[in-house]
Design a protein around this motif. Structure first.
Motif: not given
Length: 42
Positions: A38-39, A41-42, A2-3, A6
């Motif tokens: 965690e979700e 935070r994303d 994900q990071k 992004k």
């Protein structure tokens, strides 16, 4: 993963409600999904 997406500016579609929509199609109650820390935070 994900990071990396992004950071590169790639936007993925939101599939958050796909389970509910599929459940409607087959006339079943959708499962309730709990968002993880965690979700959030994303």
């Amino acid at each position: 993963m994900q990071k990396g997406l992004k950071d590169s500016g790639i936007v993925m579609p939101n599939f958050g409600n796909v389970g509910g929509e599929l459940a409607k199609e087959i006339n079943e109650e959708p499962e309730v999904e709990v968002e993880t820390e965690e979700e959030r935070r994303d």
